[in-house]
Design an enzyme around this catalytic site. Structure first.
Site, PDB file in Angstrom:
ATOM      1  N   GLY A 258     -20.525  30.280 -63.633  1.00  0.00           N
ATOM      2  CA  GLY A 258     -19.903  31.698 -63.610  1.00  0.00           C
ATOM      3  C   GLY A 258     -19.081  31.933 -64.541  1.00  0.00           C
ATOM      4  O   GLY A 258     -18.920  31.046 -65.662  1.00  0.00           O
ATOM      5  N   ASP A 259     -18.245  32.911 -64.534  1.00  0.00           N
ATOM      6  CA  ASP A 259     -17.004  33.195 -65.466  1.00  0.00           C
ATOM      7  C   ASP A 259     -16.074  32.352 -65.460  1.00  0.00           C
ATOM      8  O   ASP A 259     -15.282  32.189 -64.397  1.00  0.00           O
ATOM      9  CB  ASP A 259     -16.726  34.645 -65.508  1.00  0.00           C
ATOM     10  CG  ASP A 259     -15.828  35.059 -66.882  1.00  0.00           C
ATOM     11  OD1 ASP A 259     -15.709  34.195 -67.470  1.00  0.00           O
ATOM     12  OD2 ASP A 259     -15.350  36.398 -66.642  1.00  0.00           O
ATOM     13  N   ALA A 260     -15.613  31.308 -66.545  1.00  0.00           N
ATOM     14  CA  ALA A 260     -14.758  30.484 -66.169  1.00  0.00           C
ATOM     15  C   ALA A 260     -13.262  30.739 -67.031  1.00  0.00           C
ATOM     16  O   ALA A 260     -12.585  29.947 -67.410  1.00  0.00           O
ATOM     17  CB  ALA A 260     -15.147  29.041 -66.753  1.00  0.00           C
ATOM     18  N   LYS A 261     -13.249  32.237 -67.582  1.00  0.00           N
ATOM     19  CA  LYS A 261     -12.215  32.504 -68.498  1.00  0.00           C
ATOM     20  C   LYS A 261     -10.758  32.206 -67.792  1.00  0.00           C
ATOM     21  O   LYS A 261      -9.767  32.239 -68.508  1.00  0.00           O
ATOM     22  CB  LYS A 261     -12.388  33.867 -68.869  1.00  0.00           C
ATOM     23  CG  LYS A 261     -12.300  34.818 -67.860  1.00  0.00           C
ATOM     24  CD  LYS A 261     -12.315  36.229 -68.655  1.00  0.00           C
ATOM     25  CE  LYS A 261     -12.243  37.391 -67.294  1.00  0.00           C
ATOM     26  NZ  LYS A 261     -13.082  37.570 -66.534  1.00  0.00           N
ATOM     27  N   GLY A 263      -9.882  29.736 -65.731  1.00  0.00           N
ATOM     28  CA  GLY A 263      -9.938  28.268 -65.374  1.00  0.00           C
ATOM     29  C   GLY A 263     -10.832  27.638 -64.847  1.00  0.00           C
ATOM     30  O   GLY A 263     -10.884  26.406 -64.882  1.00  0.00           O
ATOM     31  N   LYS A 279     -10.790  27.812 -57.031  1.00  0.00           N
ATOM     32  CA  LYS A 279     -10.623  28.406 -58.497  1.00  0.00           C
ATOM     33  C   LYS A 279      -9.326  28.048 -59.140  1.00  0.00           C
ATOM     34  O   LYS A 279      -8.135  28.072 -58.502  1.00  0.00           O
ATOM     35  CB  LYS A 279     -10.443  30.111 -58.304  1.00  0.00           C
ATOM     36  CG  LYS A 279     -10.806  30.685 -59.470  1.00  0.00           C
ATOM     37  CD  LYS A 279     -10.616  32.585 -59.291  1.00  0.00           C
ATOM     38  CE  LYS A 279     -10.845  32.996 -60.765  1.00  0.00           C
ATOM     39  NZ  LYS A 279     -12.308  32.672 -61.073  1.00  0.00           N
ATOM     40  N   ASP A 377     -10.716  44.502 -61.232  1.00  0.00           N
ATOM     41  CA  ASP A 377     -11.297  43.705 -62.088  1.00  0.00           C
ATOM     42  C   ASP A 377     -12.809  43.673 -61.261  1.00  0.00           C
ATOM     43  O   ASP A 377     -13.276  42.579 -61.105  1.00  0.00           O
ATOM     44  CB  ASP A 377     -10.699  42.446 -62.389  1.00  0.00           C
ATOM     45  CG  ASP A 377     -11.549  41.525 -63.596  1.00  0.00           C
ATOM     46  OD1 ASP A 377     -12.187  42.098 -64.392  1.00  0.00           O
ATOM     47  OD2 ASP A 377     -11.546  40.342 -63.063  1.00  0.00           O
TER      48      ASP A 377
END
Length: 537
Positions: A258-261, A263, A279, A377
């Protein structure tokens, strides 16, 4: 409840007591002065004299007026024209009237009784003594009033509209005369009014201070999660060692796609056997532990079947972690673009179900939570799917923890397009629930088309999803908007009319004017209707 006396309240209380003491002393002095004045024959208005019986004040006025005008003048002193009830008062009035030839008005006047006409004093209390006053009984309605004359031993009479000097009378016991009414009562009124105002002000100040203290206690309670009585299921403050243990030291094998932006997210197994998703947020030197715990505490209280529940968190020297419930099928974007091994593509019914359940979660944040929550978001990577492919929205409250630039850097860099972000937020920094509606509209078109909000096209470079879709909509080529994975399916391919209804909802949600966008509760209603099978006739 313990009530503390504020310094301001103490000052007000002391001031009120001082005012009361001063007023009491003033009233006492005033009463003493009044007694002394009475003993010195100064109980009458200035220029008046005390009558023979020491109970009435008499005043002579040499202005020639009618009887009615004279009576009105006397009433200014809270008195009347003189009522003479004895020979002493009659002689006293004659002396006051002096050498006036025509006489002076006094208070007698012909009055209409039940069976006859007679004389009556204007004060309506003094008795008419015919033997003393010497006026005959009147048997007809004649407008006559009484005069006192110096040369006559009795009263005289004349028509009331004639003009004469006059004698006024006021009772000494009636201390109100000509704007000098009861000074002590005025002082009492002023003091009582001051006390009431001071007391009211003190109560208002106390209430404001109490509410402020209550808010501080509530804030301290939220900042100390261990002491907070949260809505079950409760959440936990994890230690960093506990998180390393349940995620196998954040191993790559436990890393979730998935989106790891922000962390990265890792799966974990709690000692009780339940799975969680941890997370890890990027390190922050600006957010303190207290602020982080307070925000997580607020988010953890939000419970809805279509929101990812917060199980706990951890703060360790600037490293921040959020522990979520584990949602089996992972993020939506993986099912749209990288179907997991052994999985199948999402058909039309599954996509409508995902959109409907996601809309229900957003509507809960907008309508049921007070004050309402704006997610900020909404994107495919923040939507997790359970085993039944119901949607669960994660990241609620994350916008207050992760900087805006970090959350949206990829979207902004995508060829200058802003993807899911509403234009009023991008250009004017205006954020409302209608901003979430816009983001949902973009995501709904993404779910239908299987196309990212912005992607590279060989002929034009970066192209937004609406730059691609709008020409097809204008040409009514709705089937071409479908994800090819749906179109290639042998079953469950929607009709053009069904696709058009969903696309119309997309464009309603993405109106440029926020007020023109529907509420999420209306969106839920529309999607639920789309999911219903058609009625066969």
């Amino acid at each position: 409840m313990e009530v503390k006396l504020l310094p301001l309240q103490f000052v007000l209380l002391v001031t009120s007591l001082v005012l009361l003491l001063v007023a009491s002393d003033t009233i006492s002095n005033g009463s003493t002065a009044k007694s002394n004045n009475t003993s010195k024959n100064e109980a009458c208005p200035s220029g008046w004299v005390i009558g023979p019986n020491k109970t009435k004040c008499f005043g002579y006025n040499d202005s020639f007026q009618s009887w009615d005008e004279s009576e009105s003048h006397c009433k200014q002193y809270h008195g009347h024209l003189a009522a003479l009830t004895s020979f002493e008062e009659l002689r006293f009035a004659q002396v006051l009237c002096g050498q006036i030839v025509n006489g002076c008005w006094v208070g007698g006047r012909v009055s209409n009784f039940n069976v006859s006409f007679g004389w009556k004093w204007s004060d309506n209390t003094s008795l008419w003594n015919e033997s003393i006053l010497g006026l005959p009984t009147i048997n007809a309605s004649v407008d006559l009033c009484t005069l006192v004359k110096n040369e006559s031993a009795t009263l005289g009479s004349e028509r009331c509209n004639a003009s004469h000097a006059f004698l006024c009378m006021v009772d000494i016991e009636d201390k109100c005369y000509y704007m000098h009414c009861h000074k002590e009562y005025l002082i009492i009124l002023a003091v009582v009014s001051g006390l009431v105002l001071c007391t009211t002000f003190a109560v208002v100040v106390w209430l404001l201070a109490y509410k402020r203290s209550k808010r501080r206690r509530r804030s301290r309670k939220l900042s100390n999660p261990a002491a907070s009585a949260l809505v079950p299921p409760s959440w936990k403050i994890f230690t960093c060692d506990e998180l390393r243990s349940i995620t196998k030291n954040f191993s790559e094998g436990n890393r979730l796609l998935g989106d790891a932006k922000t962390g990265g997210t890792y799966s974990g197994l709690l000692p009780d056997g339940s799975k969680v998703a941890v997370k890890r947020l990027k390190r922050s030197n600006f957010q303190r532990k207290k602020e982080f715990y307070s925000e997580i505490g607020r988010v953890a209280k939000l419970h809805h079947p279509n929101l990812v529940a917060v199980k706990g968190c951890c703060y360790d020297h600037g490293d921040r972690y959020i522990v979520y419930e584990f949602i089996a099928n992972g993020p939506l974007d993986r099912w749209l673009y990288h179907i997991p091994r052994g999985g199948r593509s999402l058909d039309w019914a599954m996509r409508i179900k995902i959109a409907t359940t996601l809309a229900q979660g957003i509507a809960f944040l907008h309508d049921k939570v007070k004050p309402h929550v704006v997610h900020r978001d909404i994107r495919a990577s923040n939507v997790l799917l359970d085993e039944e492919f119901g949607a669960h929205l994660m990241g609620v409250g994350l916008s207050k923890i992760v900087p805006w630039e970090v959350m949206h850097e990829r979207t902004v860099m995508a060829g200058g397009t802003y993807g899911y972000l509403a234009p009023e937020f991008v250009y004017r920094n205006e954020l409302t629930t209608k901003s979430d509606v816009y983001s949902f509209g973009v995501l709904l078109l993404e779910i239908v088309s299987g196309r990212r909000p912005a992607q590279q096209v060989d002929s034009v470079g970066w192209q937004s999803i609406f730059e691609w879709a709008t020409p097809l909509v204008q040409a009514h080529r709705y089937p071409e908007l479908l994800d090819p994975l749906i179109s290639s399916s042998t079953s469950d391919v929607p009709e053009a009319g069904d696709i058009q209804k969903v696309v119309d909802l997309v464009y309603a949600c993405t109106q440029n004017v926020p007020s023109m966008r529907p509420r999420m509760s209306h969106v839920v209603h529309q999607l639920q209707q789309f999911a219903q099978p058609p009625v066969t006739k």
